[in-house]
Design an enzyme around this catalytic site. Structure first.
Site, PDB file in Angstrom:
ATOM      1  CG  HIS A  84      -1.493  13.488  64.034  1.00 31.90           C
ATOM      2  ND1 HIS A  84      -1.476  13.567  62.840  1.00 31.90           N
ATOM      3  CD2 HIS A  84      -0.081  13.928  63.899  1.00 31.90           C
ATOM      4  CE1 HIS A  84      -0.796  14.105  62.107  1.00 31.90           C
ATOM      5  NE2 HIS A  84       0.196  14.250  63.326  1.00 31.90           N
ATOM      6  CB  CYS A 127      -7.057  11.812  61.144  1.00 34.19           C
ATOM      7  SG  CYS A 127      -5.699  12.543  59.358  1.00 34.19           S
TER       8      CYS A 127
END
Length: 266
Positions: A84, A127
């Protein structure tokens, strides 16, 4: 018979996300571990010595790069980070950010003379924000990057290339089979594209992800556009090996779900 290259790839994957106090929970990244293991196998067949690390905290990830400063390196240093993330940072399994600028600082010529003359290549699957790319073609540029979103580019050490899975401010995608971006990389490494110069391979990856993949399910039709940044001064061929046999191919074109997360402080 030619001698194999003595190169090293460092692969970091984080799969379980939960803060110590339980207040912040990030979606488990299904498929990321299996994808990293495939990358490890393919890179090993391309004469790389691979360090495959799962579920490290931000500090442990930083320490891993610090340790590389004391290692012997061959022709190239390649690092694949799958996690992430947010703009300018990837998250450790403790949900804390590791700033990419810090990684680049560690591997700068001043702090890591062993890699000063070596091409350094990073693939970042994470991301970079929460926006979704709807894949709409416009005649003019649309949207503005987040403030300071390009500042990380200016801190890349000399002789370095970085390829992000998505553009600044946008999310990346993942499903149980893996990510759009790293599945495309696997396909390239398994085929003839691995013999291309890195810049040309990056262009092929852009097309494979942007034109060949799109999300399904809740994010039906959303797209993803990788981003390649480099200050290399000449073409490099980090995955080319004339004596290598064809490797098993992979199919990146499967349904994807967004690798989404709750916003975290930068």
């Amino acid at each position: 018979m030619s001698q194999p290259r003595q190169s090293r790839a460092l692969v970091i994957v984080n799969t379980d996300f939960c803060s110590d106090d339980g207040d912040v929970r990030l979606r488990p990244r299904r498929g990321a571990r299996r994808e990293a293991e495939k990358l490890s196998q393919v890179l090993a067949q391309l004469s790389y010595r691979v360090k495959l690390m799962h579920n490290r905290t931000a500090k442990e990830m930083e320490d891993l790069y610090q340790q590389e400063c004391g290692c012997e390196h061959g022709d190239y240093f390649v690092s694949i980070i799958s996690s992430h993330g947010e703009e300018g940072a990837v998250l450790g399994c403790d949900c804390r950010p590791l700033r990419l600028a810090r990684v680049f600082q560690i591997l700068s010529p001043k702090n890591c003379p062993a890699l000063a003359e070596k091409p350094k290549v990073f693939f970042i699957q994470a991301c970079r924000g929460t926006a979704l790319d709807q894949g709409v073609f416009l005649e003019a540029d649309s949207g503005q990057p987040e403030p300071d979103s390009f500042s990380e580019y200016l801190r890349i050490p000399p002789n370095t290339a970085v390829m992000f899975a998505c553009s600044p401010g946008y999310g990346a995608f993942l499903n149980p089979a893996g990510s759009m971006f790293l599945q495309a990389l696997l396909a390239a490494l398994a085929g003839e594209q691995r013999s291309l110069a890195l810049s040309r391979m990056a262009t092929h990856l852009n097309a494979a992800v942007a034109l060949g993949c799109q999300a399904r399910g809740a994010y039906e039709g959303c797209k993803q556009m990788p981003c390649f940044v480099t200050n290399l001064l000449q073409d490099v061929f980090p995955f080319s090996a004339a004596d290598q046999k064809p490797l098993p191919s992979t199919d990146p074109q499967e349904g994807m779900e967004e690798e989404q997360q709750k916003p975290t402080a930068s």
